[in-house]
Design a protein around this motif. Sequence first.
Motif, mmCIF file in Angstrom:
data_model
loop_
_atom_site.group_PDB
_atom_site.id
_atom_site.type_symbol
_atom_site.label_atom_id
_atom_site.label_comp_id
_atom_site.label_asym_id
_atom_site.label_seq_id
_atom_site.Cartn_x
_atom_site.Cartn_y
_atom_site.Cartn_z
ATOM 1 N N LEU A 65 77.068 -0.850 -28.661
ATOM 2 C CA LEU A 65 77.111 -2.213 -28.152
ATOM 3 C C LEU A 65 75.724 -2.563 -27.634
ATOM 4 O O LEU A 65 75.164 -1.815 -26.838
ATOM 5 N N GLU A 66 75.160 -3.673 -28.087
ATOM 6 C CA GLU A 66 73.827 -4.099 -27.649
ATOM 7 C C GLU A 66 73.986 -5.020 -26.444
ATOM 8 O O GLU A 66 74.465 -6.145 -26.580
ATOM 9 N N CYS A 67 73.594 -4.534 -25.273
ATOM 10 C CA CYS A 67 73.742 -5.325 -24.049
ATOM 11 C C CYS A 67 72.412 -5.765 -23.446
ATOM 12 O O CYS A 67 72.407 -6.409 -22.396
ATOM 13 N N LYS A 71 74.399 -3.613 -18.404
ATOM 14 C CA LYS A 71 75.097 -2.414 -18.865
ATOM 15 C C LYS A 71 76.444 -2.766 -19.514
ATOM 16 O O LYS A 71 76.983 -3.855 -19.303
ATOM 17 N N ALA A 72 76.963 -1.819 -20.283
ATOM 18 C CA ALA A 72 78.296 -1.959 -20.884
ATOM 19 C C ALA A 72 79.346 -1.610 -19.834
ATOM 20 O O ALA A 72 79.159 -0.690 -19.039
ATOM 21 N N HIS A 95 82.757 -4.464 -22.906
ATOM 22 C CA HIS A 95 81.884 -5.621 -23.126
ATOM 23 C C HIS A 95 80.643 -5.486 -22.241
ATOM 24 O O HIS A 95 80.591 -4.643 -21.349
ATOM 25 N N CYS A 96 79.667 -6.327 -22.519
ATOM 26 C CA CYS A 96 78.445 -6.335 -21.709
ATOM 27 C C CYS A 96 78.745 -7.018 -20.383
ATOM 28 O O CYS A 96 79.539 -7.954 -20.310
ATOM 29 N N ASP A 97 78.116 -6.551 -19.330
ATOM 30 C CA ASP A 97 78.345 -7.065 -17.987
ATOM 31 C C ASP A 97 77.578 -8.373 -17.787
ATOM 32 O O ASP A 97 76.546 -8.410 -17.121
#
Length: 187
Positions: A65-67, A71-72, A95-97
């Motif tokens: 996951l590219e965040c 952070k994830a 999901h991304c924060d």
Amino acid sequence: MQQPAVPELAHTHTRPIHWVATATAVAGVVALSSLLPTGSATAAQVPDARPAAAPPTTEGVTFPLECGPVKAVVERKASGDLDGDGRPETVAVVHCDAGISTPPDGVYVLTHGGDPARPRVVATLVDPKDRFTVRDFTVRDGAVLATLLGYSSSGVPTCCPDLEEDAKWQWRNGAFVRSSPADARSV
């Protein structure tokens, strides 16, 4: 008069003394058995010799996951034996924060693989690039069930998904196969 082939024996006729002797003997056996130590009951099922495997944890797992600078976050997780091998897998909604809006979710399957101390991602059920948010997520009877909220076009703001669809993934022939109703529903 003819004599019987077997002569009458005195003990073949019951008398009150016989009943008293039988009752005394039974009472003696019951009394003696209550004095003897007994072992624990063995009628219970013998547990499997293998200890139950703990499901993989999400701690320390690098999700695909590219965040960027945030952070994830593991939003939800559930475990169960998805491939029928007797060992549980963990399914994580990640999901991304993002501070605002509703970031898209990814749904990933984790397994212990060769090293139980290092769980790893073995499948992506929902890719964040597809812009879905996961609702009503569970693992039941060897299947992953979720309600996915999505968007009818790229013009719909990420705060307000306008499509809803149910999805189910099951392990078949070495891969997770998705089944869902034919049409998405509007929300």
